[in-house]
Structures are given as C-alpha cells and as structure tokens.
Design a protein around this motif. Structure first.
Motif, PDB file in Angstrom:
ATOM      1  N   GLU A  13     -26.528  -2.445  14.518  1.00  0.00           N
ATOM      2  CA  GLU A  13     -26.603  -2.216  15.956  1.00  0.00           C
ATOM      3  C   GLU A  13     -25.210  -2.005  16.543  1.00  0.00           C
ATOM      4  OE1 GLU A  13     -28.295  -4.197  20.089  1.00  0.00           O
ATOM      5  OE2 GLU A  13     -28.494  -5.326  18.224  1.00  0.00           O
ATOM      6  N   GLN A  16     -24.035   1.496  15.935  1.00  0.00           N
ATOM      7  CA  GLN A  16     -24.743   2.427  16.803  1.00  0.00           C
ATOM      8  C   GLN A  16     -24.221   2.350  18.236  1.00  0.00           C
ATOM      9  OE1 GLN A  16     -28.734   1.083  16.104  1.00  0.00           O
ATOM     10  NE2 GLN A  16     -29.047   2.479  14.377  1.00  0.00           N
ATOM     11  N   LEU A  17     -23.993   1.137  18.718  1.00  0.00           N
ATOM     12  CA  LEU A  17     -23.497   0.971  20.080  1.00  0.00           C
ATOM     13  C   LEU A  17     -22.095   1.542  20.240  1.00  0.00           C
ATOM     14  CD1 LEU A  17     -24.760  -2.646  20.840  1.00  0.00           C
ATOM     15  CD2 LEU A  17     -25.627  -0.514  21.812  1.00  0.00           C
ATOM     16  N   ARG A  18     -21.242   1.317  19.249  1.00  0.00           N
ATOM     17  CA  ARG A  18     -19.885   1.872  19.314  1.00  0.00           C
ATOM     18  C   ARG A  18     -19.918   3.397  19.327  1.00  0.00           C
ATOM     19  NH1 ARG A  18     -17.071  -2.269  15.052  1.00  0.00           N
ATOM     20  NH2 ARG A  18     -16.502  -3.879  16.567  1.00  0.00           N
ATOM     21  N   GLU A  20     -22.391   5.307  20.464  1.00  0.00           N
ATOM     22  CA  GLU A  20     -22.865   5.731  21.780  1.00  0.00           C
ATOM     23  C   GLU A  20     -21.778   5.542  22.838  1.00  0.00           C
ATOM     24  OE1 GLU A  20     -26.480   5.036  24.978  1.00  0.00           O
ATOM     25  OE2 GLU A  20     -26.575   4.023  23.041  1.00  0.00           O
ATOM     26  N   HIS A  21     -20.999   4.468  22.715  1.00  0.00           N
ATOM     27  CA  HIS A  21     -19.909   4.205  23.654  1.00  0.00           C
ATOM     28  C   HIS A  21     -18.885   5.340  23.594  1.00  0.00           C
ATOM     29  CE1 HIS A  21     -16.310   2.081  25.240  1.00  0.00           C
ATOM     30  NE2 HIS A  21     -17.199   1.460  25.997  1.00  0.00           N
ATOM     31  N   ARG A  47     -23.370   2.797  32.411  1.00  0.00           N
ATOM     32  CA  ARG A  47     -24.014   2.692  31.092  1.00  0.00           C
ATOM     33  C   ARG A  47     -22.982   2.308  30.029  1.00  0.00           C
ATOM     34  NH1 ARG A  47     -27.529   1.100  27.664  1.00  0.00           N
ATOM     35  NH2 ARG A  47     -27.784   2.440  25.877  1.00  0.00           N
ATOM     36  N   LYS A  48     -21.801   2.917  30.107  1.00  0.00           N
ATOM     37  CA  LYS A  48     -20.733   2.629  29.148  1.00  0.00           C
ATOM     38  C   LYS A  48     -20.312   1.164  29.239  1.00  0.00           C
ATOM     39  CE  LYS A  48     -16.032   3.950  28.058  1.00  0.00           C
ATOM     40  NZ  LYS A  48     -14.867   4.672  28.507  1.00  0.00           N
ATOM     41  N   LEU A  51     -22.873  -1.024  27.627  1.00  0.00           N
ATOM     42  CA  LEU A  51     -22.728  -0.957  26.172  1.00  0.00           C
ATOM     43  C   LEU A  51     -21.562  -1.829  25.710  1.00  0.00           C
ATOM     44  CD1 LEU A  51     -23.256   2.832  25.428  1.00  0.00           C
ATOM     45  CD2 LEU A  51     -24.733   0.951  24.740  1.00  0.00           C
ATOM     46  N   LYS A  52     -20.455  -1.765  26.429  1.00  0.00           N
ATOM     47  CA  LYS A  52     -19.282  -2.567  26.066  1.00  0.00           C
ATOM     48  C   LYS A  52     -19.606  -4.054  26.141  1.00  0.00           C
ATOM     49  CE  LYS A  52     -15.057  -3.315  24.972  1.00  0.00           C
ATOM     50  NZ  LYS A  52     -14.667  -3.199  23.585  1.00  0.00           N
ATOM     51  N   ARG A  54     -22.552  -5.417  25.675  1.00  0.00           N
ATOM     52  CA  ARG A  54     -23.410  -5.717  24.517  1.00  0.00           C
ATOM     53  C   ARG A  54     -22.582  -5.754  23.236  1.00  0.00           C
ATOM     54  NH1 ARG A  54     -26.952  -8.499  22.049  1.00  0.00           N
ATOM     55  NH2 ARG A  54     -28.145  -7.396  20.480  1.00  0.00           N
ATOM     56  N   ILE A  55     -21.649  -4.825  23.087  1.00  0.00           N
ATOM     57  CA  ILE A  55     -20.764  -4.808  21.918  1.00  0.00           C
ATOM     58  C   ILE A  55     -19.985  -6.112  21.831  1.00  0.00           C
ATOM     59  CG2 ILE A  55     -18.661  -3.742  20.980  1.00  0.00           C
ATOM     60  CD1 ILE A  55     -19.800  -1.029  22.044  1.00  0.00           C
TER      61      ILE A  55
END
Length: 68
Positions: A13, A16-18, A20-21, A47-48, A51-52, A54-55
């Motif tokens: 995950e 994937q998140l990185r 998308e970021h 959104r970015k 994501l950050k 969550r990362i």
C-alpha cells in the motif's frame, strides 16, 4: 512471508500511495504551468495532502521510533 502478512500488505500500500502522490505532484505542476483553474489545483493538493498523511501513518506503523 505470506501475501496475507499485514506488514507486507502495508508495504505494498505504501508503494502505491507514494506512486499516486508523485503522480498528483506532476499533475499539480502541469495544471499550474498551463494556468488551469485554481479550484482544480486546490482539489489535487487536498488529495495529495491526504495521501501524505496516510503515507506518514503507514511509515510510523512499519518503522516506529524506538527511544532507547
């Protein structure tokens, strides 16, 4: 390690998140460069940032700070 290993799932995950970021970062730069609407840029930045966040949570879970 098995595919059901929670640590491995978090690592997948995280990758994937990185990705998308980085994609969002490029998209934001592109929008700014061509002067597209600031509302769309704000939406992408929000959104970015999510994501950050969550990362960061995943990284903290995978690699906790150990104070000796």
């Amino acid at each position: 390690m098995t595919p059901d290993d929670p640590q491995e799932l978090l690592k997948v995950e995280l990758v994937q998140l990185r990705s998308e970021h980085r994609r969002l970062d490029a998209q934001i730069e592109e929008h700014v460069a061509v002067g597209l609407g600031s509302l769309e840029v704000q939406r992408l930045k929000k959104r970015k940032l999510a994501l950050k966040d969550r990362i960061t949570r995943i990284e903290d879970e995978l690699y906790p700070d150990i104070i000796a």
